[in-house]
Each structure stands twice: as structure tokens, then as C-alpha cells.
Scaffold this motif. Structure first.
Motif, PDB file in Angstrom:
ATOM      1  N   PHE A   1      -3.661   4.502   3.569  1.00  0.00           N
ATOM      2  CA  PHE A   1      -4.411   4.246   2.353  1.00  0.00           C
ATOM      3  C   PHE A   1      -4.694   2.743   2.315  1.00  0.00           C
ATOM      4  O   PHE A   1      -3.764   1.929   2.230  1.00  0.00           O
ATOM      5  N   LEU A   2      -5.983   2.355   2.389  1.00  0.00           N
ATOM      6  CA  LEU A   2      -6.368   0.951   2.319  1.00  0.00           C
ATOM      7  C   LEU A   2      -6.814   0.612   0.897  1.00  0.00           C
ATOM      8  O   LEU A   2      -7.545   1.383   0.261  1.00  0.00           O
TER       9      LEU A   2
ATOM     10  N   GLU B   1      -7.634  -4.124   2.122  1.00  0.00           N
ATOM     11  CA  GLU B   1      -6.369  -4.809   2.416  1.00  0.00           C
ATOM     12  C   GLU B   1      -5.272  -3.791   2.680  1.00  0.00           C
ATOM     13  O   GLU B   1      -5.210  -2.747   2.017  1.00  0.00           O
ATOM     14  N   TYR B   2      -4.418  -4.121   3.643  1.00  0.00           N
ATOM     15  CA  TYR B   2      -3.213  -3.310   3.869  1.00  0.00           C
ATOM     16  C   TYR B   2      -2.008  -4.240   3.852  1.00  0.00           C
ATOM     17  O   TYR B   2      -1.948  -5.212   4.617  1.00  0.00           O
ATOM     18  N   LYS B   3      -1.050  -3.956   2.951  1.00  0.00           N
ATOM     19  CA  LYS B   3       0.167  -4.767   2.837  1.00  0.00           C
ATOM     20  C   LYS B   3       1.385  -3.872   2.985  1.00  0.00           C
ATOM     21  O   LYS B   3       1.436  -2.766   2.423  1.00  0.00           O
TER      22      LYS B   3
ATOM     23  N   TYR C   1      -8.098   6.058   5.601  1.00  0.00           N
ATOM     24  CA  TYR C   1      -8.855   5.898   6.846  1.00  0.00           C
ATOM     25  C   TYR C   1      -7.938   6.134   8.042  1.00  0.00           C
ATOM     26  O   TYR C   1      -6.734   5.834   7.989  1.00  0.00           O
ATOM     27  N   ASP C   2      -8.532   6.684   9.099  1.00  0.00           N
ATOM     28  CA  ASP C   2      -7.887   6.673  10.415  1.00  0.00           C
ATOM     29  C   ASP C   2      -8.242   5.341  11.054  1.00  0.00           C
ATOM     30  O   ASP C   2      -9.432   5.037  11.236  1.00  0.00           O
ATOM     31  N   VAL C   3      -7.254   4.542  11.373  1.00  0.00           N
ATOM     32  CA  VAL C   3      -7.534   3.187  11.854  1.00  0.00           C
ATOM     33  C   VAL C   3      -6.769   2.878  13.137  1.00  0.00           C
ATOM     34  O   VAL C   3      -5.784   3.552  13.479  1.00  0.00           O
ATOM     35  N   LEU C   4      -7.251   1.839  13.805  1.00  0.00           N
ATOM     36  CA  LEU C   4      -6.468   1.168  14.834  1.00  0.00           C
ATOM     37  C   LEU C   4      -5.958  -0.120  14.213  1.00  0.00           C
ATOM     38  O   LEU C   4      -6.750  -0.929  13.708  1.00  0.00           O
ATOM     39  N   ILE C   5      -4.650  -0.304  14.207  1.00  0.00           N
ATOM     40  CA  ILE C   5      -4.063  -1.464  13.557  1.00  0.00           C
ATOM     41  C   ILE C   5      -3.199  -2.245  14.544  1.00  0.00           C
ATOM     42  O   ILE C   5      -2.461  -1.655  15.342  1.00  0.00           O
ATOM     43  N   ASP C   6      -3.341  -3.552  14.514  1.00  0.00           N
ATOM     44  CA  ASP C   6      -2.465  -4.446  15.277  1.00  0.00           C
ATOM     45  C   ASP C   6      -1.419  -4.969  14.303  1.00  0.00           C
ATOM     46  O   ASP C   6      -1.735  -5.699  13.364  1.00  0.00           O
ATOM     47  N   ARG C   7      -0.175  -4.567  14.503  1.00  0.00           N
ATOM     48  CA  ARG C   7       0.889  -4.907  13.564  1.00  0.00           C
ATOM     49  C   ARG C   7       1.619  -6.204  13.945  1.00  0.00           C
ATOM     50  O   ARG C   7       2.799  -6.348  13.678  1.00  0.00           O
TER      51      ARG C   7
ATOM     52  N   ASN D   1       0.836  -1.203   0.000  1.00  0.00           N
ATOM     53  CA  ASN D   1       0.000   0.000   0.000  1.00  0.00           C
ATOM     54  C   ASN D   1       0.869   1.249   0.000  1.00  0.00           C
ATOM     55  O   ASN D   1       1.829   1.340   0.762  1.00  0.00           O
ATOM     56  N   PRO D   2       0.525   2.229  -0.835  1.00  0.00           N
ATOM     57  CA  PRO D   2       1.339   3.435  -0.917  1.00  0.00           C
ATOM     58  C   PRO D   2       1.052   4.423   0.202  1.00  0.00           C
ATOM     59  O   PRO D   2      -0.024   4.398   0.816  1.00  0.00           O
ATOM     60  N   ALA D   3       2.002   5.291   0.441  1.00  0.00           N
ATOM     61  CA  ALA D   3       1.796   6.413   1.362  1.00  0.00           C
ATOM     62  C   ALA D   3       1.425   7.672   0.588  1.00  0.00           C
ATOM     63  O   ALA D   3       0.918   8.633   1.163  1.00  0.00           O
TER      64      ALA D   3
END
Length: 390
Positions: free
Chosen positions: A110-111, A123-125, A82-88, A47-49
Motif C-alpha cells: 500500500f503506497l 511514499e512508502y515508510k 501496487y505490485d512494485v520492485l523495491i530496493d530496500r 504504511n499499513p499492510a
């Protein structure tokens, strides 16, 4: 050989100057304004920034940033901020946590849109990290589907909370059995979301994104092969010089499904025979060498237009003797040295037009044997022609 290496270096630099694919797309700003433009399609693996765009084909490139853009689209790739909460949490054995509970952190991402409908999938990769998110029609907030591997008592365990979460969201039309073996993978999740959404679903990126492809071609060519024998004992050295050899074979290539199909892996077995004879101050010297060569390598394409492209490649080549291969010295008596199976590397550069290809290939020095105080080095430089059957 030096001329070929110079040519290879020039071709290797061509990606910096080759055609950049800006394609029709759009982006939407934070205040909801949609701008039709040309976006540089990188066929994003991760996913791009940000992204590059031009307001017109002739305009100067500009940068689209997360802080000002809420969505952008180009050729089947759609990304929404999106503003998200992510568990990495990582699935790598060396980085496994010992906690089953998620460790949330706030991020702006960016999702990538996978399925759109009354419930959408994203998806986020990022390198080895893959996470999936969803939104519902009633709540536009993106939430992560939790899957977490962790270590406990020397064993790897899994937190599959995403299965229960999805059942709770979809139980109006889905049975519990459909979630028991659900994998945290794109294929399974896309299938589930499309089924749940029914006619309202669209799998945005699966139609326009690049896909892998298998190609098969027949090949034939000719090369100048050189063999030089070096020995500690005088009278056993000899340079056979350049001899013409002919190659015939086939190639199987797999185009990798990212970066706009610019990368491929391939194998291209071919048979080659070298025969030469000569004399020095002490011996009559003869060599017979037939090998089955199996290159295994990687290739990079540089597209010129829809029909033509340049490419460079490198390969590790397994050289396997076929038949009786030997080096023979003859004077008052005969000494016969068997040639072994030794690998080498090859470099190639070429051009494709439609199904036809032509490649200049350099086989870097291969040692045919390595007896004490004596070795033989074999190199090739040739032209290989190919025709794609599939």
C-alpha cells in the motif's frame, strides 16, 4: 503515594478502552466496487499492510487486506495498492551496502498518495526505511525513484539516479538546474511534482494528515513535599514529614505529527521552595531548599471528545539549586551541609478541557545530597493547574 501509583496504572490502561476514531472513508475492491464505510484512522506513520473498517457505525469491525483491496481513503490519507520492485537499501551506517546498483525485489505494497496529477507521487515508510514512487498518466505502473547510499573506499557515496530519471520525465517543462540539488525528501519531491502538474495537482495527505503543533501554557500548583534524612550515626536522622510547597512555572509542549496527535514531548520549568525545622534527641535541625526544576518528558493523550482529554506523562527532572540551600544541625556547635543539584523522575496524570488542564504529579525520590554515611530523600505529590496561551 501508593494511591497515586494505582491511579496512574488505571489511566495507563485507558487507551485500550477509550474512544476509537472510525471516520468516514471508502475502499475500492479488486473488481472496482467502491464501498463507503467507516475506517479506523490511525494517522499512519508507517504504511499499513491492512486496515480496519465498519460498513456502518454500529457494525462489527472488519479487516481490509491488500489481496482484496486496491485503494482506501480516510480523512486525507489515501493508500493505493501496487505490485512494485523495491530496493530496500538502508541509509543506516551499520547497514550500508558496498554496491551502487539497486537490489530489486518484488512486493505488494500500500503506497501513500502524496501528489495526484498527470504524474503522481507516492511514499512508502517502514521504520527507518523511506522510499518514493511515481506513476504517469500513460503508465499506471508504480516505479521507485532510486536513491541509494553505499560505502566505497571508506567513504559514503550516493547513487542519485532519481534526479536524472525525473529530469527525463519532466524535461518538457523543467530545466536541468532544477534537479541538480534536488533532495530525496518529501518536501522537495512534493514541491517538484505539484509544480510539474500545475492546476491538476492535489497533495492528498498534506491536507488531512495530522500536523505537529507547539503549545505554551502557564502553570501553578501546590504539593505535599516530604524530606527524610537517613544517617549511620544516631542523632542525625530526621523525618520532616509533609510540608505544603507552591509551584509556579510555564510549559512548552510539542504535539508530534503522527498517531492522531496522541503523543507529545514537553518541558515545564517551575520554581519550588521547601523550608522546615524540627528537633530530635541530639540536634535542632533546619532545612532550606529552593530549586528550579526542569522536567523533560513525553506525554500520551486519550481523547474523550473534541474538547476534553485525559493524559499521562513521565519526565526526567533536572533539579538546580537557586540561592542558599542547606541542611543545618545545631547543638553545642553548628554543622551545615550544602544541598547539591540532583535529578529525579516524575510521573503525572491529568485532564484537559479546552485551554484548561489539571494534573496530579508525583515526584519520585530525589537525593539532595550524599555525604558519607548520610543522605536525604525528597518526594512530592501535588496538583498542577495550567492554562494554554497558545
Amino acid at each position: 503515594m501508593n494511591l497515586f501509583l494505582r491511579l496512574l496504572l488505571i489511566l495507563a490502561a485507558l487507551p485500550c478502552f477509550s474512544q476509537i476514531n472510525y471516520e468516514s472513508g471508502y475502499f475500492i475492491t479488486n473488481n472496482g466496487i467502491k464501498t463507503e464505510c467507516q475506517i479506523k484512522n490511525l494517522a499512519w506513520k508507517n504504511n499499513p499492510a491492512d486496515f480496519d473498517f465498519k460498513l456502518t457505525p454500529e457494525a462489527e469491525p472488519q479487516k481490509g487486506l491488500k489481496k482484496g483491496v486496491s485503494e482506501f481513503y480516510v480523512n486525507g490519507y489515501k493508500f493505493v495498492r501496487y505490485d512494485v520492485l523495491i530496493d530496500r537499501s538502508s541509509a543506516s551506517l551499520s547497514q550500508l551496502s558496498n554496491r551502487p546498483e539497486p537490489q530489486w525485489q518484488k512486493e505488494v505494497l500500500f503506497l501513500k498518495v502524496l501528489v495526484e496529477g498527470k504524474m503522481s507521487l507516492y511514499e512508502y515508510k517502514e521504520e527507518n526505511l523511506v522510499k518514493y514512487f511515481y506513476t504517469t498518466a500513460n503508465d499506471g505502473k508504480a516505479q521507485q525513484l532510486l536513491y541509494r547510499e553505499y560505502e566505497s573506499d571508506g567513504s559514503i557515496r550516493k547513487n542519485n539516479a532519481f534526479r536524472q530519471d525525473l529530469y527525463n520525465l519532466m524535461k518538457d517543462s523543467k530545466s536541468p538546474g532544477e534537479f541538480e540539488k534536488l533532495r530525496y525528501e518529501r518536501e522537495d519531491l512534493v514541491k517538484l511534482f505539484r509544480s510539474y502538474n500545475g492546476d491538476t495537482a492535489s497533495a492528498t495527505n498534506l491536507s488531512g494528515a495530522t500536523k505537529g503543533a507547539l503549545h505554551i501554557k502557564v502553570t501553578a500548583g501546590a504539593a505535599i513535599a516530604s524530606l527524610k534524612v537517613d544517617a549511620v550515626v544516631p542523632g542525625y536522622n530526621y523525618d520532616f514529614g509533609g510540608k505544603t510547597v507552591f509551584d509556579i512555572g510555564a510549559e512548552v509542549e510539542y504535539i508530534l505529527p503522527f498517531n492522531n496527535n496522541k503523543w507529545a514531548v514537553f518541558t515545564a520549568p517551575y520554581v519550588e521552595s521547601y523550608s522546615a525545622a524540627g528537633t530530635n534527641q541530639a540536634h535542632a535541625i533546619k532545612v532550606e531548599y529552593t530549586s528550579v526544576n526542569i522536567p523533560i518528558g513525553a506525554r500520551h493523550y486519550m481523547f474523550l471528545n473534541d474538547k476534553s482529554k485525559l493524559f499521562i506523562n513521565a519526565a526526567y527532572v533536572l533539579g538546580i539549586n537557586s540561592g542558599d540551600s542547606y541542611l543545618e544541625y545545631k547543638s553545642n556547635f553548628t554543622t551545615k551541609l550544602d544541598i547539591g543539584n540532583f535529578p529525579n523522575l516524575s510521573l503525572g496524570a491529568g485532564y484537559c478541557y479546552g485551554p484548561f488542564s489539571a494534573e496530579l504529579r508525583y515526584g519520585i525520590k530525589r537525593q539532595l545530597f550524599n555525604y558519607s554515611g548520610r543522605n536525604a530523600s525528597y518526594t512530592t505529590l501535588g496538583l498542577l493547574l495550567g492554562y494554554k496561551l497558545l
